[in-house]
Design an enzyme around this catalytic site. Structure first.
Site, short mmCIF file in Angstrom:
data_model
loop_
_atom_site.label_atom_id
_atom_site.label_comp_id
_atom_site.label_asym_id
_atom_site.label_seq_id
_atom_site.Cartn_x
_atom_site.Cartn_y
_atom_site.Cartn_z
N LYS A 141 21.98 -33.49 -5.46
CA LYS A 141 22.96 -34.59 -5.56
C LYS A 141 22.69 -35.45 -6.79
O LYS A 141 23.59 -35.77 -7.56
CB LYS A 141 22.91 -35.42 -4.27
CG LYS A 141 23.74 -36.67 -4.30
CD LYS A 141 25.23 -36.38 -4.29
CE LYS A 141 26.02 -37.65 -4.55
NZ LYS A 141 27.41 -37.56 -4.22
N CYS A 174 29.51 -44.75 -7.77
CA CYS A 174 28.60 -43.60 -7.70
C CYS A 174 27.81 -43.40 -8.99
O CYS A 174 26.59 -43.54 -9.00
CB CYS A 174 29.39 -42.36 -7.34
SG CYS A 174 30.22 -42.54 -5.77
C1 UGA Z 1 31.73 -38.90 -8.29
C2 UGA Z 1 31.56 -37.38 -8.30
O1 UGA Z 1 32.58 -36.77 -9.10
C3 UGA Z 1 31.62 -36.81 -6.88
O2 UGA Z 1 31.37 -35.42 -6.90
C4 UGA Z 1 30.57 -37.51 -6.02
O3 UGA Z 1 30.61 -37.07 -4.67
C5 UGA Z 1 30.82 -39.03 -6.05
O4 UGA Z 1 30.75 -39.47 -7.42
C6 UGA Z 1 29.75 -39.69 -5.21
O5 UGA Z 1 28.57 -39.60 -5.56
O6 UGA Z 1 30.07 -40.24 -4.15
P1 UGA Z 1 33.82 -40.57 -8.14
O7 UGA Z 1 32.86 -41.65 -8.51
O8 UGA Z 1 34.74 -40.78 -6.99
O9 UGA Z 1 33.03 -39.20 -7.82
O10 UGA Z 1 34.74 -40.33 -9.39
P2 UGA Z 1 34.88 -39.29 -10.61
O11 UGA Z 1 36.17 -38.60 -10.49
O12 UGA Z 1 33.67 -38.45 -10.73
O13 UGA Z 1 34.95 -40.30 -11.85
C7 UGA Z 1 33.88 -41.19 -12.17
C8 UGA Z 1 34.18 -41.97 -13.41
O14 UGA Z 1 34.13 -41.14 -14.56
C9 UGA Z 1 35.56 -42.64 -13.45
O15 UGA Z 1 35.42 -43.97 -13.94
C10 UGA Z 1 36.35 -41.79 -14.42
O16 UGA Z 1 37.36 -42.53 -15.07
C11 UGA Z 1 35.26 -41.37 -15.39
N1 UGA Z 1 35.57 -40.12 -16.12
C12 UGA Z 1 35.69 -38.95 -15.44
C13 UGA Z 1 35.69 -40.15 -17.51
O17 UGA Z 1 35.55 -41.22 -18.15
N2 UGA Z 1 35.94 -38.98 -18.18
C14 UGA Z 1 36.08 -37.81 -17.54
O18 UGA Z 1 36.30 -36.77 -18.21
C15 UGA Z 1 35.96 -37.79 -16.13
#
Ligand code: UGA
Length: 439
Positions: free
Chosen positions: A212, A268
């Site tokens: 994780k 997260c």
């Molecule tokens: C993240 C992980 O993706 C999940 O697999 C995990 O279960 C979760 O954390 C957790 O530990 O509970 P989450 O925080 O909901 O999920 O969101 P993401 O979709 O991963 O995005 C995280 C951040 O990264 C957002 O602010 C998003 O805007 C940013 N991001 C994402 C970018 O800036 N660029 C990208 O290409 C992708």
């Protein structure tokens, strides 16, 4: 979901937060009998009336359906819920402390409560994101506080669901990770997920916990890597989107999480990265790469602000429209959202901010209470007479904006696209000045 031929369990999910509530609803849908508990009695009362504590697409429907089928119950009595269950998922909060470590007080309290109510064999599964070796501590705590010699197992079953896509992710996981110490625990965990057809990785508890840590840290590293590349693209006059597209076609790299912008936020990545750096140091490793990932992420917000300032010159007295406040689309979650730092800096420099978000408006109202911000009820009301329009979350709603109308409403046609949502040239043709990241 076909679950007729699978063993069914009596599950208690402790904690009705994002991970707990979604897991509870999904296990109920998979055919198990689930009670979801929380010590917030108001939250439990609301859930009984199918009022969700946060916005998550598809969740309310799933909860309603399973309450009706009586496969999902809500309770504020942890003792009673533990006594009636053979499987207990711990999904309570592990908030960050000032030194970057995770506060495990709630986990310890739950472990002691389980010990007190150990009336028959129970499988205790940690679902919250916890530092490696927490499973061992849970085991020690239950052994120390139980009043009898009844057997139990502890397991780790980390969650990989994304906010905004949590229900979909729960039913369509890329893999299921189970960290166990006995064949019985492995069998039960396999039964819990039996209707889902996906790879199951069986490991020891410490390894599952590290999986994780490593997954979230690697995804954050990918984002900071492309953000660092975007800085070089700006300096060299190159286009980061084309670079990311070409990179992503290499199967070894993959195309996801290569979207440059104002960086990652949420409850997260920032917290988990800090915790992984902290725990690695504590057990003897200085995780330099991750410190740099965090630094690049912090700098990305400052870089965006500098770009806006470069065009607006003086921020004092300027009116800035902010579209998108949540840390990402399809959620109302504002925790550690990049928008918070950006708006606070604009305000400190004397600008006025007009804010709009399709879902996070009430969260934001609490956060910016007493500050020099105004909330608008829609996109067009937000941009009226503003000197700059900033996009900070890539909501689908913004992709349908009538930019001709926006241009008429703005005082100064400047768009700062913090998520690289738009084709800059198309906006320039409409008469806008366009700021993107690395393009
Ligand atoms: C993240 C992980 O993706 C999940 O697999 C995990 O279960 C979760 O954390 C957790 O530990 O509970 P989450 O925080 O909901 O999920 O969101 P993401 O979709 O991963 O995005 C995280 C951040 O990264 C957002 O602010 C998003 O805007 C940013 N991001 C994402 C970018 O800036 N660029 C990208 O290409 C992708």
């Amino acid at each position: 979901m076909d679950h007729k031929n699978h063993a069914q369990h009596r599950i208690c999910v402790v904690g009705a937060g994002h991970v707990g509530l979604v897991s509870a609803a999904c296990f109920a849908e998979l055919g198990h009998s689930v009670v979801c508990t929380d010590n917030d009695t108001k939250k439990i009362a609301a859930l009984k009336k199918i009022q969700m504590p946060f916005y998550e697409p598809g969740l309310a429907e799933l909860v309603a359906k399973n309450i009706k089928k009586k496969t999902l119950l809500f309770s504020s009595s942890l003792d009673e819920s533990i006594l009636k269950s053979d499987v207990i998922f711990i999904a309570v909060g592990t908030p960050p402390l000032a030194d970057g470590s995770a506060d495990l007080t709630s986990i310890e309290t739950v472990a002691r409560t389980i010990a007190r109510n150990l009336n028959a064999y129970k499988l205790v599964i940690e679902k919250s994101t916890v530092p490696v070796q927490t499973g061992q501590k849970i085991k020690e705590t239950i052994s120390r506080y139980r009043k009898n010699n009844i057997a139990f197992d502890v397991a780790s079953n980390p969650e990989f669901l994304r906010e905004g896509k949590a229900v979909y992710d729960s039913f369509n996981p890329d893999r299921i990770v189970i960290g166990v110490e006995s064949k019985k625990a492995e069998r039960i965990l396999r039964e819990l997920y039996a209707p889902l057809k996906t790879s199951v990785i069986v490991a020891d508890i410490n390894t599952a916990e590290i999986i994780k840590h490593a997954s979230n840290s690697f995804l954050a590293t990918k984002i900071s890597f492309i953000n660092a590349v975007s800085r070089v693209c700006d300096l060299a006059g190159a286009n980061v989107e084309t670079v990311a597209h070409a990179l992503g076609l290499d199967k070894r790299i993959g195309k996801q999480f290569l979207q440059a912008g104002i960086g990652y936020g949420g409850f997260c990545f920032p917290k988990d990265l800090e915790a992984f750096i902290y725990i690695s140091k504590k057990i003897g490793y200085d995780f330099g790469i991750l410190k740099e990932v965090k630094k690049v992420n912090d700098e990305q917000r400052t870089y965006f602000i500098e770009k806006v300032k470069e065009r607006l010159w003086v921020l004092k007295g300027k009116k800035i429209a902010i579209l998108g406040l949540a840390f990402k689309p399809d959620t109302d979650d504002m925790r550690f959202a990049p928008s918070i730092d950006i708006i606070n800096t604009f305000l400190r420099e004397g600008a006025h901010c007009v804010l709009y978000d399709p879902q996070a408006q009430s969260e934001a109202k609490m956060l910016f209470k007493g500050k020099r911000v105004r909330f608008a009820s829609n996109v067009y009301a937000a941009v009226k007479e503003c000197d700059c329009l900033c996009f900070l979350t890539e909501w689908d709603e913004f992709k349908k904006i009538d930019f001709k109308k926006v241009k008429r409403l703005l005082n100064n046609p400047l768009i700062a696209d913090g998520r690289n949502m738009f084709e800059g040239n198309a906006l320039v043709e409409l008469g806008f000045e366009y700021i993107g990241i690395g393009k």
